[in-house]
Design a protein around this motif. Structure first.
Motif, mmCIF file in Angstrom:
data_model
loop_
_atom_site.group_PDB
_atom_site.id
_atom_site.type_symbol
_atom_site.label_atom_id
_atom_site.label_comp_id
_atom_site.label_asym_id
_atom_site.label_seq_id
_atom_site.Cartn_x
_atom_site.Cartn_y
_atom_site.Cartn_z
ATOM 1 N N VAL A 1 26.542 54.352 27.861
ATOM 2 C CA VAL A 1 27.166 53.053 28.161
ATOM 3 C C VAL A 1 27.551 52.462 26.815
ATOM 4 N N PHE A 2 28.817 52.111 26.935
ATOM 5 C CA PHE A 2 29.384 51.198 25.364
ATOM 6 C C PHE A 2 29.647 49.926 26.017
ATOM 7 N N PRO A 3 29.600 49.048 24.697
ATOM 8 C CA PRO A 3 29.616 47.716 25.109
ATOM 9 C C PRO A 3 31.096 47.241 25.935
ATOM 10 N N GLY A 4 31.105 46.585 27.098
ATOM 11 C CA GLY A 4 32.361 46.341 27.685
ATOM 12 C C GLY A 4 32.648 47.340 28.628
ATOM 13 N N LEU A 5 31.802 48.341 28.957
ATOM 14 C CA LEU A 5 32.123 49.399 29.981
ATOM 15 C C LEU A 5 32.272 48.695 31.304
ATOM 16 N N ALA A 6 31.150 47.819 31.468
ATOM 17 C CA ALA A 6 31.344 47.113 32.841
ATOM 18 C C ALA A 6 32.678 46.414 33.036
ATOM 19 N N ILE A 7 33.113 45.888 32.040
ATOM 20 C CA ILE A 7 34.522 45.188 32.219
ATOM 21 C C ILE A 7 35.491 45.849 32.382
ATOM 22 N N VAL A 8 35.783 47.134 31.637
ATOM 23 C CA VAL A 8 36.897 48.003 31.679
ATOM 24 C C VAL A 8 36.662 48.863 33.374
ATOM 25 N N PHE A 9 35.468 48.986 33.658
ATOM 26 C CA PHE A 9 35.163 49.480 35.158
ATOM 27 C C PHE A 9 35.685 48.683 35.875
ATOM 28 N N GLY A 10 35.203 47.505 35.865
ATOM 29 C CA GLY A 10 35.834 46.251 36.834
ATOM 30 C C GLY A 10 37.603 46.317 36.752
ATOM 31 N N ALA A 11 37.923 46.282 35.657
ATOM 32 C CA ALA A 11 39.386 46.218 35.475
ATOM 33 C C ALA A 11 39.943 47.077 36.022
ATOM 34 N N ALA B 1 42.685 47.137 39.015
ATOM 35 C CA ALA B 1 44.011 47.634 38.806
ATOM 36 C C ALA B 1 44.453 48.874 39.793
ATOM 37 N N GLY B 2 43.322 49.509 40.395
ATOM 38 C CA GLY B 2 43.435 50.375 41.332
ATOM 39 C C GLY B 2 43.858 49.821 42.639
ATOM 40 N N VAL B 3 43.177 48.905 42.883
ATOM 41 C CA VAL B 3 43.362 48.342 44.318
ATOM 42 C C VAL B 3 44.922 47.480 44.101
ATOM 43 N N GLY B 4 45.283 47.272 42.957
ATOM 44 C CA GLY B 4 46.658 46.605 42.970
ATOM 45 C C GLY B 4 47.559 47.267 43.001
ATOM 46 N N LEU B 5 47.402 48.639 42.384
ATOM 47 C CA LEU B 5 48.448 49.451 42.531
ATOM 48 C C LEU B 5 48.847 50.129 43.775
ATOM 49 N N ALA B 6 47.515 50.276 44.330
ATOM 50 C CA ALA B 6 47.422 50.836 46.019
ATOM 51 C C ALA B 6 48.235 49.633 46.798
ATOM 52 N N THR B 7 48.122 48.469 46.725
ATOM 53 C CA THR B 7 48.827 47.430 47.297
ATOM 54 C C THR B 7 50.216 47.517 47.017
ATOM 55 N N PHE C 1 24.457 51.840 38.958
ATOM 56 C CA PHE C 1 24.907 50.778 38.319
ATOM 57 C C PHE C 1 23.534 50.151 37.286
ATOM 58 N N GLY C 2 22.270 51.258 37.640
ATOM 59 C CA GLY C 2 21.180 50.647 36.815
ATOM 60 C C GLY C 2 21.406 50.679 35.333
ATOM 61 N N ALA C 3 22.143 51.575 34.842
ATOM 62 C CA ALA C 3 22.126 51.400 33.179
ATOM 63 C C ALA C 3 23.037 50.275 32.825
ATOM 64 N N LEU C 4 23.847 49.929 33.684
ATOM 65 C CA LEU C 4 24.872 48.805 33.372
ATOM 66 C C LEU C 4 23.935 47.463 33.347
ATOM 67 N N LYS C 5 23.103 47.544 34.322
ATOM 68 C CA LYS C 5 22.278 46.336 34.470
ATOM 69 C C LYS C 5 20.970 46.178 33.428
#
Lengths: 108, 282
Positions: free
Chosen positions: B160-170, B174-180, B272-276
């Motif tokens: 886990v690196f700092p900001g992983l959750a944010i990059v993951f969410g982003a 982005a994936g859903v946006g591109l699929a649309t 998601f245990g490690a993220l939390k």
């Protein structure tokens, strides 16, 4: 019936079949079952053959051939590795290994 | 694409039944090996069918590619030691997901090139194409990372690196946006970027998972690949891909839950245990 609805029907029914057929799996078989299911989705090889065989673009041909190699590895390797796991499983159950389906092994 | 003749449709149906029987067989100790062989036979027959009704080009190259893949698969499967089986399954699953993503990208190319353009296919086909590209890439990248973790090419501890959750969410957004975007105004670059975002998302999904939990993640990615194959079957108008992929997707998801339950853990905790900040077994 609308074509898309026919596809949706097949999809929904397959979901139920997929869950039902493995519902009673014993926990010792979890890994071989995962591996066997993994081999089955190697059937994407069929899709790779179809798109590669009908393209006339050089780059698409190369990518298609890569997809065929990957899919064949998935399918063939998957079934072989599953069989090896199950061989081990059978051997552990019965020290003198007999072919599956042969009943002369007798006592388990 | 060539219309499928009735005999081929019937063979495809028989193969779909073969896959159902294979899964049924694999879930019982006495029938497991037979079940696996039935599945293999159904897969080989299904893959032989298009050679007899489609006017395929490049047949020699295709056969060579199949031979290369077959040799690679057999050698890999035979050489692997029993203790390394899980990572081998992960690797096979990954290449399958990668193949599905490539097939979908090629089909997107076909859709864009065909006379009449994209108007011939419905938006739903484009959604299925986008799904296959994205989730196939996720499965490929995720499986490669799980392979690296189990093979000890990298640390098996949760990463886990700092900001992983944010990059993951982003990357998911982005994936859903591109699929649309792909469904609304399809273009080749959108498909390619979607595949790249999928690779990123797949890697980030698996990095925080600890080594002991990895088999469950492999099972989940296996189910993902099944669903991508199913969506690919819809895109390619091929019923055996749809049925086989859906069977694997459904049974794989259910099996993942069974495996997690057998370990006394929940799937969301594993992922998601490690993220939390909680622990994930490493």
């Amino acid at each position: 019936m609308n074509d898309a609805v026919v596809w949706l029907t097949i999809f929904v029914l397959s979901v139920f079949v997929g869950i039902e057929v493995i519902a009673k799996v014993s926990s010792t078989l979890h890994t071989p079952l995962m591996s066997g299911a993994n081999a089955i989705h190697g059937i994407i090889l069929l899709g790779a053959i179809l798109v590669t065989g009908t393209t006339d673009n050089a780059l698409a041909l190369v990518i298609g051939l890569v997809a065929i190699v990957l899919a064949a590895v998935n399918m063939v390797g998957g079934f072989v590795v599953t069989d090896r796991m199950l061989q081990m499983f059978v051997r552990r159950k019965r020290p003198a290994r007999t072919e599956p389906g042969a009943t002369e092994g007798g006592a388990r | 694409m060539t219309a499928v003749p009735v005999w081929a449709q019937l063979v495809y149906l028989a193969c779909a039944v073969g896959f159902i029987l294979a899964l049924k067989g694999l879930s019982g100790p006495r029938t497991a090996r037979t079940g696996n062989l039935v599945g293999a036979a159904a897969a080989v027959i299904a893959c032989a069918v298009p050679f007899f009704y489609v006017d395929l080009d490049h047949v020699v190259l295709i056969l060579v590619a199949i031979a290369v893949g077959t040799v690679g698969g057999v050698v890999g499967a035979r050489r692997v030691q029993m203790t390394q089986m899980p990572q081998m399954v992960a690797l096979f699953n990954g290449v399958g997901g990668g193949a599905a993503a490539l097939v979908a990208l090629l089909e997107l190319h076909e859709i864009l090139e065909q006379p009449g353009g994209v108007d011939v296919v419905g938006w739903f086909v484009l959604v299925a194409t986008a799904f296959t590209i994205f989730v196939g890439s996720v499965s490929f990248a995720g499986s490669v990372i799980t392979f690296a973790k189990l093979q000890e090419l990298m640390s098996s501890a949760p990463l886990v690196f700092p900001g992983l959750a944010i990059v993951f969410g982003a990357s998911l957004v982005a994936g859903v946006g591109l699929a649309t975007q792909l469904a609304l105004s399809p273009a080749m670059w959108v498909g390619i970027v979607l595949a790249l975002v999928g690779l990123l998302f797949g890697a980030l999904l698996v990095l925080p998972v600890g080594g002991a939990d990895v088999p469950i993640v492999i099972s989940l990615l296996n189910a993902f690949t099944g669903l991508t194959v199913a969506a690919g079957g819809y895109v390619l108008d091929n019923v055996v891909l749809l049925v086989a992929g859906t069977l694997v997707g459904a049974s794989g998801t259910f099996l993942t839950l069974l495996m997690a339950k057998a370990m006394g853990r929940s799937v969301s905790n594993i992922l998601f245990g490690a993220l939390k900040g909680g622990s994930t077994l490493g």
